[in-house]
Every structure is written in structure tokens, then in C-alpha cells.
Design an enzyme around this catalytic site. Structure first.
Site, PDB file in Angstrom:
ATOM      1  N   GLU A 289       0.817  -1.209   0.000  1.00 30.97           N
ATOM      2  CA  GLU A 289       0.000   0.000   0.000  1.00 30.97           C
ATOM      3  C   GLU A 289       0.855   1.264   0.000  1.00 30.97           C
ATOM      4  O   GLU A 289       0.432   2.315  -0.464  1.00 30.97           O
ATOM      5  CB  GLU A 289      -0.908  -0.004   1.243  1.00 30.97           C
ATOM      6  CG  GLU A 289      -2.360   0.282   0.932  1.00 30.97           C
ATOM      7  CD  GLU A 289      -3.266   0.103   2.139  1.00 30.97           C
ATOM      8  OE1 GLU A 289      -4.304  -0.553   1.972  1.00 30.97           O
ATOM      9  OE2 GLU A 289      -2.957   0.599   3.230  1.00 30.97           O
ATOM     10  N   HIS A 310       6.925 -27.045  -1.486  1.00 30.67           N
ATOM     11  CA  HIS A 310       6.223 -28.141  -2.149  1.00 30.67           C
ATOM     12  C   HIS A 310       5.062 -27.620  -3.001  1.00 30.67           C
ATOM     13  O   HIS A 310       4.228 -28.399  -3.460  1.00 30.67           O
ATOM     14  CB  HIS A 310       5.748 -29.152  -1.102  1.00 30.67           C
ATOM     15  CG  HIS A 310       6.899 -29.749  -0.345  1.00 30.67           C
ATOM     16  ND1 HIS A 310       7.427 -30.990  -0.633  1.00 30.67           N
ATOM     17  CD2 HIS A 310       7.677 -29.237   0.641  1.00 30.67           C
ATOM     18  CE1 HIS A 310       8.462 -31.223   0.169  1.00 30.67           C
ATOM     19  NE2 HIS A 310       8.632 -30.173   0.955  1.00 30.67           N
ATOM     20  N   LYS A 424     -14.286   0.673  -3.677  1.00 33.28           N
ATOM     21  CA  LYS A 424     -15.364   1.161  -2.811  1.00 33.28           C
ATOM     22  C   LYS A 424     -16.392   1.944  -3.631  1.00 33.28           C
ATOM     23  O   LYS A 424     -17.594   1.774  -3.449  1.00 33.28           O
ATOM     24  CB  LYS A 424     -14.794   2.085  -1.727  1.00 33.28           C
ATOM     25  CG  LYS A 424     -13.920   1.379  -0.718  1.00 33.28           C
ATOM     26  CD  LYS A 424     -13.483   2.341   0.368  1.00 33.28           C
ATOM     27  CE  LYS A 424     -12.380   1.744   1.222  1.00 33.28           C
ATOM     28  NZ  LYS A 424     -11.733   2.718   2.093  1.00 33.28           N
TER      29      LYS A 424
HETATM   30  O1  PA5 Z   1      -3.424   1.509   5.693  1.00 33.28           O
HETATM   31  C1  PA5 Z   1      -4.572   1.931   5.637  1.00 33.28           C
HETATM   32  O2  PA5 Z   1      -4.816   3.101   5.907  1.00 33.28           O
HETATM   33  C2  PA5 Z   1      -5.750   1.039   5.312  1.00 33.28           C
HETATM   34  O3  PA5 Z   1      -5.387  -0.237   4.927  1.00 33.28           O
HETATM   35  C3  PA5 Z   1      -6.652   0.941   6.511  1.00 33.28           C
HETATM   36  O4  PA5 Z   1      -5.918   0.416   7.578  1.00 33.28           O
HETATM   37  C4  PA5 Z   1      -7.871   0.065   6.275  1.00 33.28           C
HETATM   38  O5  PA5 Z   1      -8.506   0.448   5.104  1.00 33.28           O
HETATM   39  C5  PA5 Z   1      -8.840   0.198   7.438  1.00 33.28           C
HETATM   40  O6  PA5 Z   1      -9.263   1.525   7.584  1.00 33.28           O
HETATM   41  P1  PA5 Z   1      -9.997   2.024   8.872  1.00 33.28           P
HETATM   42  O7  PA5 Z   1      -9.119   1.830  10.038  1.00 33.28           O
HETATM   43  O8  PA5 Z   1     -10.254   3.478   8.604  1.00 33.28           O
HETATM   44  O9  PA5 Z   1     -11.271   1.243   9.018  1.00 33.28           O
END
Ligand code: PA5
Length: 434
Positions: A289, A310, A424
């Protein structure tokens, strides 16, 4: 300080030597940007000095909340997704005995997870499993509006409301969310849940050392003080050590970028202990990310070895040469188990008799690393002295620091995630959200 160690000797031979000096200058540049707090996403650097600045008051409040769950429930459901659950799962699964889930009478609550997907079968099985059982909920969402955890919370909260007197329910729910914004903050205030704050300047995937990780890790009966101590010592060490040979975060960021620029586009994180599986999952989110944007980024993948030798072993050894491997090894196992001698030697294993399982595992690891290097898979080695809270604190902070440096080397903003919104948008349109 005994510390995690990064070796790159089996990777440097694969790097384009002409770019070496230029890359070395670049890692220094990227580290300066980080510590001067002058780079892209600089408003999300709250994690950088977080371990050393945690207040005693907040730690005590977390331990108190954990003690409440310990004395009142047998299960705690941690509701969250991405950065709001992977850090917890990584630490808890690494340190808890593998078969704790089958122990009915353990001292600390069993941690269960929900809200990390939208599977109807999973949630309905979980809800059925919790029928008649004493359970509590930790709901974690920084934005407070993420669909997956919000659905799970709505359903499990209703179940808790059915099983407890109305005035008791709020005691069994703790929210971890933004200080002011989001539906979860509003709900926590309205309903009187105890809550902890995810600092505004810490993104989800960098939040394992905030209450996001600390609270559920404490509820699992693990030592959060030692976890933070390891992280704080690594924080100081990395900040004070500008020598790229001695600074593991710079070393790791440098070599992975050099490999990337030499055509190795995928990094496989390999472990030889199944309980490290979720460290890999957490790392995948952190790096994927943070770096995968603007058409660039090293693709983070993972294997559990020797299991996956494996299944994936063939590809790693012999497939397209775009992979490099980072082995996360644990130097000292927690337990001791030796291979017995048999009179008959029917299984032809007597040549291993008397040896510890870990010795065999380490030889499998060494043999595999050698084979992969010979098969043109560059190898980075990260050594963890032992698997405990202290070294996991070091390790996770090290990965965060290296990730920021590596992201700046790639010239991306390591702290945003614009691409996550695309699914989303479509899902909400398909579901008719106003
Ligand atoms: O790294 C990030 O910001 C995302 O992966 C969030 O952790 C994830 O989308 C969860 O978001 P939230 O804590 O707002 O529910």
C-alpha cells in the site's frame, strides 16, 4: 543493544554496479527527507517517534481495559480490516502457542477476528460460535466508516445486546478510532464505550504500535511494554546511525531498490515458522500500500517454508527471473524437540537421530537459500535473535522505517492509498449507497 540484523551479501552480486553509487546517494537523500519531515505525506509521520513518546497514563489505561476483559470474558472479537487488524494478528499469532485456540480454560481471552472481509458464512459461523459464550468486542477503525468492520460490528453488537442487560453492554465494547471524526467516534460517545485514539498523523498500516495494536495485544496476555521497548530502542538506533552499512533500515531500503532497478520486480518474504505467516501479511500491506502507486513499486509476496517449497518452490527456483527473496529467520527457537533414534530405522531417518528439529529446519533454510541464489534469485537475510515481544517491536518498527525510506527512494508518497478507493466507489454504486 542486541538487534535484528540484515545481510545483503547474497544480493549485491545481482545489482547493476554502475548504479551503485547513485543509489547509495539516494538512500541518504530519502532518509534525510524522512527525518527532516519534508517529503510527500509528511503530515503522516506520527509513527516516527511514537514508540519513545507513549505516555504511561495511556499504557496503564490499556492494561486496565485488558484486565477487565481478562476477568469478564473468554473471547474478545477484534473487529477491523487492513492496518486496523493485521498488526495485532501478526504479533498475536507469532507469540501465542499454536494450539491455544483449542484450550478452553486459558488465562487470557481468546482473540477472534471479524470485519476483515464480508463473508456471510464466516460471520454467521462466528456469531453461532459465540452463542452462550462470554465475549467482548474491540472495534477498530481509524476512519470510523469502513464498510467491512461496520457491518461486523452492527451484527455482533446486536448479539451482545441480546445476551447482556442493557446497562452492561457498553462495558464490553471498546472502540479505537479517530479523536473526533467518523461514525465510530460518534457511536462511542453516544453509547458510552471506552475508547482509545488513533493519532491523526498515523496511517492505518503504520498503526500497530498505537492502541490499534497495543490494546488487543495486551488482551491476548502479551507484554506490550516489552513490545514498545523494542520498538523505541530501534527508533533511537535508526535515528542515531547514519552509516548505511550499520543502519538496517537504510541497508534494506537500498538493496531492495537496487534489485528493483535491476529488473527484480517482486519481493518474496519467506519464513520457516508457520506462526510468522501474519508478519508476512502485515508486511505485504505495509509495503504494497505504501509503494504500489504511480505505476511503480516492488510487488510484495510471501511464502511459508518449507511448506510452500512443495507448491511454490518450483517457480521460485526456475520460473521467470523477476523475483528476489528476503528470508526472515529466527535464530533461537522457543522450544526443544529432538528426533528419536529407532532400532529398526525403517524410515531411514536415523542419520538425523539426536538432532533438534530446528537444526534440520536451519539446514533446509540454508540449502534453499543456496539453491535460490544459484538459480538467480537474489537473497536478503533478516535475522531475528528470538521470537518475543521485544524483538517483534524492533522488527515492526524497522520495517516501518525502511518502508518510508524505500518509498521516498521510489519517489512516491508512502503514506497515502488513493487506489483503495476504486473498489469502494463501484461497490457503493452497485449497492445503491446515497
Ligand atoms: O493503511 C490503511 O490506511 C488502510 O489499509 C486501513 O488500515 C484500512 O482500510 C482500514 O481503515 P480504517 O481503520 O479506517 O477502518
Amino acid at each position: 543493544m542486541k538487534t535484528i540484523h540484515v545481510s545483503t551479501e547474497h544480493a549485491t552480486a545481482f545489482v547493476d554496479i554502475e548504479e551503485l553509487a547513485c543509489n547509495q546517494r539516494d538512500v541518504v537523500r530519502a532518509r534525510n527527507i524522512l527525518y527532516k519531515q519534508s517529503g510527500k505525506g509528511k503530515e503522516f509521520l506520527g509513527w516516527l517517534h511514537l514508540p519513545s513518546s507513549v505516555q504511561e497514563e495511556e499504557l496503564a489505561a490499556i492494561e486496565q481495559a485488558a484486565a477487565f476483559f481478562k476477568s469478564h470474558v473468554d473471547y474478545v472479537v477484534v473487529i477491523g480490516i487492513g492496518g486496523s487488524y493485521l498488526g495485532t494478528k501478526a504479533v498475536v499469532e507469532s507469540l501465542q502457542p499454536s494450539f491455544k485456540a483449542y484450550t478452553p480454560d486459558s488465562e487470557w481471552p481468546h482473540i477472534l477476528y471479524a470485519g476483515h472481509h464480508i463473508s456471510e458464512d464466516y460471520l454467521s459461523e462466528l456469531s453461532e460460535f459465540l452463542q452462550g459464550k462470554r465475549f467482548g468486542i474491540i472495534v477498530i477503525s481509524k476512519s470510523g466508516t469502513t464498510t467491512e468492520p461496520a457491518i461486523a460490528f452492527r451484527i455482533l453488537k446486536a448479539q451482545l445486546e441480546q445476551s447482556l442487560p442493557a446497562e452492561e453492554v457498553a462495558k464490553y465494547i471498546v472502540a479505537v478510532t479517530d479523536a473526533q471524526k467518523g461514525a465510530l467516534r460518534k457511536l462511542a460517545e453516544q453509547s458510552g464505550y471506552q475508547s482509545f485514539v488513533i493519532p491523526d498523523n498515523v496511517g492505518g498500516r503504520f498503526s500497530v504500535l498505537t492502541p490499534v495494536g497495543r490494546l488487543p495485544i495486551a488482551v491476548a496476555g502479551l507484554d506490550i511494554r516489552s513490545f514498545l521497548k523494542g520498538a523505541a530502542e530501534m527508533e533511537r538506533f535508526l535515528e542515531m546511525e547514519p552509516d548505511l552499512e550499520k543502519n538496517p533500515a537504510m541497508k534494506y531500503a537500498l538493496i531492495r531498490n537496487q534489485l528493483f532497478h535491476s529488473g527484480f520486480l517482486i519481493e518474496i518474504l519467506a519464513n520457516y515458522h508457520p506462526n510468522l505467516h501474519f508478519i508476512t501479511e502485515w508486511w505485504k500491506q505495509l509495503y504494497g500500500e505504501s509503494e504500489g502507486k504511480l505505476g511503480t513499486g516492488i510487488f510484495p509476496a510471501g511464502v511459508d517454508l518449507t511448506t510452500d517449497l512443495h507448491s511454490m518452490g518450483q517457480y521460485i527456483q526456475d520460473g521467470q527471473r523477476i523475483l528476489f527473496e528476503t528470508v526472515l529467520t529466527v535464530l533461537k527457537p522457543k522450544r526443544e524437540l529432538r528426533i528419536p533414534l529407532l532400532d529398526t530405522d525403517d524410515d531411514e531417518l536415523n542419520y538425523l537421530a539426536g538432532k533438534r528439529m530446528d537444526e534440520v529446519n536451519k539446514m533446509a533454510e540454508l540449502g534453499t537459500r543456496m539453491a535460490h541464489v544459484e538459480g538467480n534469485v537474489p537473497n536478503i537475510l533478516i535475522e531475528l535473535p528470538e521470537l518475543n515481544e521485544y524483538y517483534l517491536g524492533q522488527l515492526l518498527y524497522f520495517y516501518e522505517n525502511a518502508c518510508a525510506i524505500s518509498g521516498y527512494m521510489l519517489d512516491v508518497n508512502p503514506f497515502d492509498q488513493p487506489g483503495v478507493e476504486a473498489y469502494k466507489k463501484n461497490m457503493f454504486a452497485l449497492l445503491g449507497k446515497k
